[in-house]
Design a protein around this motif. Structure first.
Motif, PDB file in Angstrom:
ATOM      1  N   VAL A  61       0.835  -1.206   0.000  1.00 22.49           N
ATOM      2  CA  VAL A  61       0.000   0.000   0.000  1.00 22.49           C
ATOM      3  C   VAL A  61       0.869   1.255   0.000  1.00 22.49           C
ATOM      4  O   VAL A  61       0.600   2.212  -0.733  1.00 22.49           O
ATOM      5  N   LEU A  62       1.918   1.244   0.801  1.00 18.83           N
ATOM      6  CA  LEU A  62       2.810   2.400   0.876  1.00 18.83           C
ATOM      7  C   LEU A  62       3.521   2.629  -0.452  1.00 18.83           C
ATOM      8  O   LEU A  62       3.758   3.770  -0.859  1.00 18.83           O
ATOM      9  N   PHE A  63       3.841   1.550  -1.144  1.00 20.81           N
ATOM     10  CA  PHE A  63       4.577   1.656  -2.409  1.00 20.81           C
ATOM     11  C   PHE A  63       3.691   2.194  -3.535  1.00 20.81           C
ATOM     12  O   PHE A  63       4.130   3.027  -4.342  1.00 20.81           O
ATOM     13  N   VAL A  64       2.452   1.733  -3.604  1.00 26.77           N
ATOM     14  CA  VAL A  64       1.580   2.099  -4.732  1.00 26.77           C
ATOM     15  C   VAL A  64       0.739   3.339  -4.450  1.00 26.77           C
ATOM     16  O   VAL A  64       0.135   3.898  -5.372  1.00 26.77           O
ATOM     17  N   LYS A  65       0.686   3.783  -3.195  1.00 26.93           N
ATOM     18  CA  LYS A  65      -0.149   4.930  -2.844  1.00 26.93           C
ATOM     19  C   LYS A  65       0.366   6.190  -3.526  1.00 26.93           C
ATOM     20  O   LYS A  65       1.547   6.518  -3.476  1.00 26.93           O
ATOM     21  N   LYS A  66      -0.543   6.913  -4.155  1.00 31.76           N
ATOM     22  CA  LYS A  66      -0.170   8.137  -4.846  1.00 31.76           C
ATOM     23  C   LYS A  66       0.008   9.272  -3.844  1.00 31.76           C
ATOM     24  O   LYS A  66      -0.780   9.401  -2.906  1.00 31.76           O
ATOM     25  N   PRO A  67       1.040  10.089  -4.038  1.00 34.08           N
ATOM     26  CA  PRO A  67       1.282  11.194  -3.097  1.00 34.08           C
ATOM     27  C   PRO A  67       0.218  12.270  -3.209  1.00 34.08           C
ATOM     28  O   PRO A  67      -0.376  12.477  -4.270  1.00 34.08           O
ATOM     29  N   LYS A  68      -0.011  12.970  -2.105  1.00 31.12           N
ATOM     30  CA  LYS A  68      -0.956  14.077  -2.126  1.00 31.12           C
ATOM     31  C   LYS A  68      -0.326  15.272  -2.834  1.00 31.12           C
ATOM     32  O   LYS A  68       0.888  15.417  -2.897  1.00 31.12           O
TER      33      LYS A  68
ATOM     34  N   THR B  36      12.594  17.231  -1.206  1.00 31.69           N
ATOM     35  CA  THR B  36      11.618  17.737  -2.158  1.00 31.69           C
ATOM     36  C   THR B  36      10.470  16.742  -2.259  1.00 31.69           C
ATOM     37  O   THR B  36      10.526  15.647  -1.701  1.00 31.69           O
ATOM     38  N   GLN B  37       9.414  17.117  -2.967  1.00 34.73           N
ATOM     39  CA  GLN B  37       8.276  16.226  -3.149  1.00 34.73           C
ATOM     40  C   GLN B  37       8.708  14.907  -3.783  1.00 34.73           C
ATOM     41  O   GLN B  37       8.296  13.821  -3.355  1.00 34.73           O
TER      42      GLN B  37
ATOM     43  N   LYS C  99       8.487   5.011  -1.207  1.00 37.91           N
ATOM     44  CA  LYS C  99       8.511   3.799  -2.026  1.00 37.91           C
ATOM     45  C   LYS C  99       9.617   2.849  -1.557  1.00 37.91           C
ATOM     46  O   LYS C  99       9.435   1.631  -1.517  1.00 37.91           O
ATOM     47  N   GLY C 100      10.768   3.418  -1.195  1.00 42.65           N
ATOM     48  CA  GLY C 100      11.850   2.589  -0.665  1.00 42.65           C
ATOM     49  C   GLY C 100      11.441   1.933   0.645  1.00 42.65           C
ATOM     50  O   GLY C 100      11.732   0.759   0.888  1.00 42.65           O
ATOM     51  N   LEU C 101      10.731   2.694   1.489  1.00 35.78           N
ATOM     52  CA  LEU C 101      10.229   2.147   2.745  1.00 35.78           C
ATOM     53  C   LEU C 101       9.245   1.017   2.479  1.00 35.78           C
ATOM     54  O   LEU C 101       9.257  -0.012   3.160  1.00 35.78           O
TER      55      LEU C 101
END
Length: 220
Positions: free
Chosen positions: A87-94, A175-176, A184-186
């Motif tokens: 979920v953390l990897f595929v989640k799109k940033p705000k 930066t963003q 994504k690394g996490l």
């Protein structure tokens, strides 16, 4: 008592630098959300360690044997880490990133730190093994055990505070795009940790025996 404290200090320091999902989540949270957010997360982590430590102390050998016979616990914890990492990897940033956590988020970060550490059944196995190894040298005295393990957790927390302070200095360079890469690394790290736990759950007992791991620690 002084000898017990001196013996506990190096262990607490080393524990703080054990590479795992909590290590990376703590650095990422501290760097992106600030010092208080990192401390809130870390207190949750330490609280989970304390709960595990109490469970290990009062359960001792019996729970250790149950862990060896219940590989499903490793699979369960591994699945949670795996799903969280994906979920953390595929989640799109705000679109907008708020680097400072609001006051209402601190409790959530505490719970996040607690759960992230608590679902890793390997942490419980570690504390169990440590109690079994260290207990006899402390004469199994409750007072000496409190001093020793209390010192371990205090040094652990103190070292984490230094890591949080250093991570905060990185905020100005984030930066963003870099924040997205960190997350994504996490996510990848959490996925790997989850897979490792799942594999341990499916391994035959003779391939991964907790008692053998404890004996290896004792020989160090």
């Amino acid at each position: 008592m002084i000898e017990d404290i001196q013996a506990a200090i190096p262990l607490g320091f080393l524990l703080s630098f054990m590479i795992g999902p909590v290590f990376f989540v703590l650095l990422e949270t501290s760097a992106t959300k600030g010092f208080r957010a990192g401390v809130s997360l870390d207190i949750g982590v330490i609280f989970a360690d304390l709960v595990f430590l109490l469970i290990a102390y009062f359960s001792s050998y019996q729970l250790l044997e149950n862990l060896s016979n219940e590989p499903g616990l490793f699979v369960f914890g591994g699945m949670i880490l795996l799903v969280y990492g994906i979920v953390l990897f595929v989640k799109k940033p705000k679109k907008k990133t708020h680097l400072q956590a609001t006051k209402g988020n601190y409790l959530g970060l505490f719970v996040k730190g607690f759960l992230l550490n608590f679902i890793n059944i390997g942490v419980l196995a570690f504390w169990l093994g440590l109690i079994i190894v260290v207990g006899p040298s402390l004469d199994n005295s409750p007072d000496r055990m409190i001093v020793f393990f209390g010192t371990v957790l205090l040094v652990y927390f103190g070292t984490d505070l230094l890591k949080i302070l250093l991570a905060k200095q990185l905020k100005r360079y984030l930066t963003q795009e870099r924040i997205v890469l960190i997350k994504k690394g996490l996510g990848i790290v959490l996925v790997i940790c989850g897979i490792v736990l799942i594999v341990k759950g499916f391994l035959p007992k003779d391939k991964f025996d907790i008692q053998d791991e404890i004996e290896k620690i004792e020989k160090l």
